[in-house]
Design a protein around this motif. Structure first.
Motif, mmCIF file in Angstrom:
data_model
loop_
_atom_site.group_PDB
_atom_site.id
_atom_site.type_symbol
_atom_site.label_atom_id
_atom_site.label_comp_id
_atom_site.label_asym_id
_atom_site.label_seq_id
_atom_site.Cartn_x
_atom_site.Cartn_y
_atom_site.Cartn_z
ATOM 1 N N MET A 1 0.902 -1.164 -0.293
ATOM 2 C CA MET A 1 -0.011 0.514 0.428
ATOM 3 C C MET A 1 0.907 1.046 0.458
ATOM 4 O O MET A 1 0.480 2.338 -0.732
ATOM 5 N N ARG A 2 1.824 1.373 0.796
ATOM 6 C CA ARG A 2 3.145 2.290 0.941
ATOM 7 C C ARG A 2 3.003 3.184 -0.376
ATOM 8 O O ARG A 2 3.663 4.145 -0.918
ATOM 9 N N LEU A 3 3.703 1.427 -0.990
ATOM 10 C CA LEU A 3 4.489 1.273 -2.282
ATOM 11 C C LEU A 3 3.535 2.025 -3.470
ATOM 12 O O LEU A 3 3.779 3.278 -4.396
ATOM 13 N N TYR A 4 2.448 1.809 -3.310
ATOM 14 C CA TYR A 4 1.494 1.910 -4.469
ATOM 15 C C TYR A 4 0.635 3.658 -4.104
ATOM 16 O O TYR A 4 1.136 4.217 -5.216
ATOM 17 N N PHE A 5 0.987 4.552 -3.174
ATOM 18 C CA PHE A 5 0.648 5.312 -2.520
ATOM 19 C C PHE A 5 2.103 6.019 -3.651
ATOM 20 O O PHE A 5 2.098 7.635 -3.931
ATOM 21 N N ASP A 6 3.404 5.825 -2.823
ATOM 22 C CA ASP A 6 4.294 6.769 -3.427
ATOM 23 C C ASP A 6 4.394 6.347 -4.513
ATOM 24 O O ASP A 6 4.866 8.370 -5.105
ATOM 25 N N ARG A 7 4.377 5.741 -5.809
ATOM 26 C CA ARG A 7 3.771 6.244 -6.659
ATOM 27 C C ARG A 7 3.216 6.575 -7.478
ATOM 28 O O ARG A 7 3.413 7.434 -8.479
ATOM 29 N N LEU A 8 1.807 7.006 -6.987
ATOM 30 C CA LEU A 8 0.928 7.419 -7.019
ATOM 31 C C LEU A 8 1.407 9.017 -6.870
ATOM 32 O O LEU A 8 1.105 9.652 -8.052
ATOM 33 N N PHE A 9 1.852 9.248 -5.806
ATOM 34 C CA PHE A 9 2.537 10.416 -5.382
ATOM 35 C C PHE A 9 3.950 11.341 -6.474
ATOM 36 O O PHE A 9 3.202 11.827 -6.935
ATOM 37 N N GLN A 10 4.386 10.158 -7.115
ATOM 38 C CA GLN A 10 5.151 10.639 -8.159
ATOM 39 C C GLN A 10 5.102 10.411 -9.360
ATOM 40 O O GLN A 10 5.570 11.450 -10.075
ATOM 41 N N MET A 11 3.575 9.444 -9.731
ATOM 42 C CA MET A 11 3.442 10.140 -10.914
ATOM 43 C C MET A 11 2.935 11.101 -11.190
ATOM 44 O O MET A 11 2.611 12.155 -12.354
ATOM 45 N N ALA A 12 2.091 11.276 -10.063
ATOM 46 C CA ALA A 12 0.855 12.622 -10.377
ATOM 47 C C ALA A 12 2.243 13.948 -10.389
ATOM 48 O O ALA A 12 1.389 14.671 -10.924
ATOM 49 N N ARG A 13 2.538 13.700 -9.420
ATOM 50 C CA ARG A 13 4.045 15.555 -9.368
ATOM 51 C C ARG A 13 4.548 15.358 -10.496
ATOM 52 O O ARG A 13 4.502 16.218 -11.249
ATOM 53 N N CYS A 14 5.196 14.567 -10.990
ATOM 54 C CA CYS A 14 5.334 14.206 -12.652
ATOM 55 C C CYS A 14 4.745 14.557 -13.305
ATOM 56 O O CYS A 14 5.062 16.248 -14.631
ATOM 57 N N GLU A 15 3.403 14.117 -13.426
ATOM 58 C CA GLU A 15 2.630 15.226 -14.904
ATOM 59 C C GLU A 15 2.334 16.488 -14.254
ATOM 60 O O GLU A 15 2.215 17.433 -15.291
ATOM 61 N N TRP A 16 1.898 17.159 -13.217
ATOM 62 C CA TRP A 16 2.266 17.964 -12.670
ATOM 63 C C TRP A 16 2.651 19.038 -12.955
ATOM 64 O O TRP A 16 2.740 19.762 -13.893
ATOM 65 N N LEU A 17 3.861 18.777 -13.110
ATOM 66 C CA LEU A 17 5.314 18.948 -13.543
ATOM 67 C C LEU A 17 5.065 19.623 -14.322
ATOM 68 O O LEU A 17 5.581 20.808 -14.862
ATOM 69 N N VAL A 18 5.066 18.371 -15.159
ATOM 70 C CA VAL A 18 5.400 18.714 -16.954
ATOM 71 C C VAL A 18 4.503 19.478 -17.670
ATOM 72 O O VAL A 18 4.634 20.657 -18.149
ATOM 73 N N ARG A 19 3.340 19.596 -16.924
ATOM 74 C CA ARG A 19 1.792 20.316 -17.501
ATOM 75 C C ARG A 19 2.218 21.567 -17.038
ATOM 76 O O ARG A 19 1.652 22.499 -17.909
ATOM 77 N N GLU A 20 2.306 22.011 -15.458
ATOM 78 C CA GLU A 20 2.312 23.517 -15.911
ATOM 79 C C GLU A 20 3.922 24.175 -16.143
ATOM 80 O O GLU A 20 4.136 24.889 -15.657
ATOM 81 N N GLN A 21 5.024 22.754 -16.513
ATOM 82 C CA GLN A 21 6.316 23.525 -17.132
ATOM 83 C C GLN A 21 7.148 23.658 -15.935
ATOM 84 O O GLN A 21 8.043 24.499 -15.814
ATOM 85 N N SER A 22 6.968 23.048 -14.616
ATOM 86 C CA SER A 22 7.699 23.304 -13.439
ATOM 87 C C SER A 22 8.245 24.575 -12.558
ATOM 88 O O SER A 22 8.864 24.977 -12.650
ATOM 89 N N ASN A 23 7.026 25.443 -13.071
ATOM 90 C CA ASN A 23 7.305 26.885 -12.483
ATOM 91 C C ASN A 23 5.836 27.624 -12.430
ATOM 92 O O ASN A 23 4.567 26.810 -13.028
ATOM 93 N N LEU A 24 5.463 28.412 -11.594
ATOM 94 C CA LEU A 24 4.457 29.284 -10.921
ATOM 95 C C LEU A 24 4.025 29.755 -12.717
ATOM 96 O O LEU A 24 2.591 29.946 -12.776
ATOM 97 N N PHE A 25 4.735 30.159 -13.496
ATOM 98 C CA PHE A 25 4.112 30.964 -14.878
ATOM 99 C C PHE A 25 3.532 29.916 -15.866
ATOM 100 O O PHE A 25 3.001 30.311 -16.270
#
Lengths: 254, 247
Positions: A1-25
């Motif tokens: 379960m721990r691994l599942y949520f860690d994977r979820l967090f990492q994949m979501a984080r990477c998707e968000w960073l790529v979508r938002e181009q890694s910065n506030l702008f």
């Protein structure tokens, strides 16, 4: 379960960073779409709707932000399995990670948009009400709706039918007119209003306006009934996804 | 507990060769009434029986299109078989298409965390091991650089370093990690030997008969989706070459 949520967090984080181009702008660019919608719709309809709807500006921005989350996140989830075909076919990851991580990245943007929306609502002169503290409950319903009801089914259809993306774009485009995003329900003919009762996005938007603009609470029985209904539909949608899960790689490869 | 890590019975996998128009929604609706009218079925695997013992290193050889990758994808649970069934007793780690997991626009460190979790490490484990991983691949100076800015060799170092620090019970690998770099290749070889010593079950497909012979205790040969031979590496390699007219 721990691994599942860690994977979820990492994949979501990477998707968000790529979508938002890694910065506030990058995020500010994302805010541009609802802002432009607001400017155009407010400019076009304020003279007419403003007479029927006090504080039309706040009314409009609430509708736009909630519908924007629904439209953008479901569209993004729909393509997630095809976008990550090589990850899907090379790594034995739980398949629901793909849809929930994409949905979660959309949710993070939405939470930031809600903060901007609240600031806008205050700026437009809406007084603060104690009922604003009920907003997290509405967001919880929204999460169940987008991530629980729509995302699992759309992910399967997006994998099976590559051109379903275009169909969904059409449906959500039309859906904006079938949802009281920029108009109050009162202008719809009484015999047609019943149709809006089956529109889950309309429910979310109306509840949000009720607590933020009108300062009225959510009826406990009504909210509980909607919550239970949403949870049941989400369970059915997830069961549908699990049924198709072993074949998802075949769908994207075929 | 079963003596076997992987058991596969009568495996078969069918794909359909398609025209471009087959992928459209209207065409798919048509298939509900008139199944696969313009798609040609092709069996990538047929009647394959396989049993891999715990701690065994099994090599899979065969020409292009033999079904090696399809077999590995089915064993790893990535594809559902059309016929037959697979039983896996343990956690499978896949070293296939390693480069597909990364986001080129993000930093090396961001990708290390992502790769680490994909390979089965929790965030806490990655935080603990990240110094070791960076030192193993010797890319400390690029730790905070955007991944796409690295050369292909360094990109593979990052990926291979993360992969080789993952906890592995059963490893399924399609082609040995090709780093194009003697240092990483040597470290990879050492890690493979260590895995074998620890009793990790390994299934590896490769065109390199030398590497297969070095790491594997048994080899199976696939040809046009069928299992045509299973033997010790040297015997299997000779038979394979003879079958394809190579002295």
């Amino acid at each position: 379960m721990r691994l599942y949520f860690d994977r979820l967090f990492q994949m979501a984080r990477c998707e968000w960073l790529v979508r938002e181009q890694s910065n506030l702008f990058g995020f500010l660019w994302t805010m541009l779409q609802p802002l432009l919608y607001f400017v155009v719709l407010f400019g076009l309809f304020t003279k007419w709707m403003g007479q029927k709807t006090p504080n039309y500006g706040a009314f409009l921005v609430i509708g736009i932000v909630h519908y924007n989350f629904f439209q953008n996140t479901t569209s993004y989830v729909l393509t997630t399995l095809r976008r990550r075909t090589t990850l899907l076919t090379n790594f034995p990851l739980p398949r629901d990670l793909f849809i929930f991580s994409t949905g979660l990245s959309g949710l993070v943007s939405h939470l930031l948009e809600l903060l901007v929306m609240l600031a806008f609502v205050v700026f437009l002169g809406t007084p603060f009400h104690a009922t604003w503290f009920l907003l997290p409950l509405i967001v919880a319903l929204e999460i169940i709706m987008v991530l629980g009801i729509f995302s699992p089914m759309l992910a399967v259809w997006g994998a099976k039918f590559p051109d379903f993306e275009r169909i969904w774009q059409l449906l959500t485009g039309l859906g904006m007119f079938l949802t009281p995003v920029f108009y109050p329900v009162s202008i719809i003919a009484p015999d047609k209003r019943a149709l809006l009762r089956f529109n889950p996005v309309a429910m979310i938007i109306e509840m949000s306006r009720r607590i933020l603009i009108e300062g009225r609470g959510l009826g406990i029985r009504h909210f509980a009934a909607v919550f239970i209904l949403f949870c049941a539909l989400a369970a059915a949608s997830y069961a549908y996804f699990k049924k198709h899960e072993p074949h998802l790689a075949d769908y994207v490869l075929s | 507990m079963s003596d076997y890590a992987i058991e596969a019975e009568d495996l078969g996998k069918r794909f359909y060769l398609q025209t471009r128009s087959s992928k459209t929604f209207p065409r798919r609706v048509l298939y509900w009434f008139w199944p696969r009218v313009d798609e040609k079925p092709i069996w990538a695997l047929r009647h394959v029986d396989l049993a891999v013992k715990r701690g065994e290193a099994l090599g899979v050889i065969g020409p292009n299109g033999a079904g090696k990758t399809t077999l590995l994808q089915i064993l790893a649970g990535l594809l559902a078989p059309t016929e037959g069934r697979v039983r896996v007793h343990g956690r499978i780690t896949s070293f296939m298409g390693l480069g597909s997991a990364v986001y080129g626009d993000l930093t090396v460190e961001d990708n290390l965390f992502l790769l680490g979790t994909i390979f089965g490490m929790t965030r806490a484990m990655i935080k603990k091991k990240i110094g070791e991983i960076v030192e193993f691949g010797d890319f400390g100076k690029y730790r905070y650089a955007v991944f796409d800015q690295l050369s292909a060799g360094y990109q593979m170092r990052v990926i291979a370093s993360a992969a080789l620090h993952a906890p592995i019970d059963i490893l399924v690998m399609d082609e040995m990690i090709s780093a194009g770099d003697a240092i990483i290749s040597e470290r990879f070889a050492a890690r493979m030997i260590e895995l074998r010593r620890r009793g990790t079950t390994i299934v590896v497909a490769s065109h390199s008969l030398n590497l297969i012979g070095e790491y594997c205790s048994r080899v199976i040969e696939l040809d046009r989706g069928r299992l045509v031979n299973a033997a010790k590496p040297s015997t299997a390699a000779k038979a394979y070459l003879a079958r394809h007219g190579v002295e």
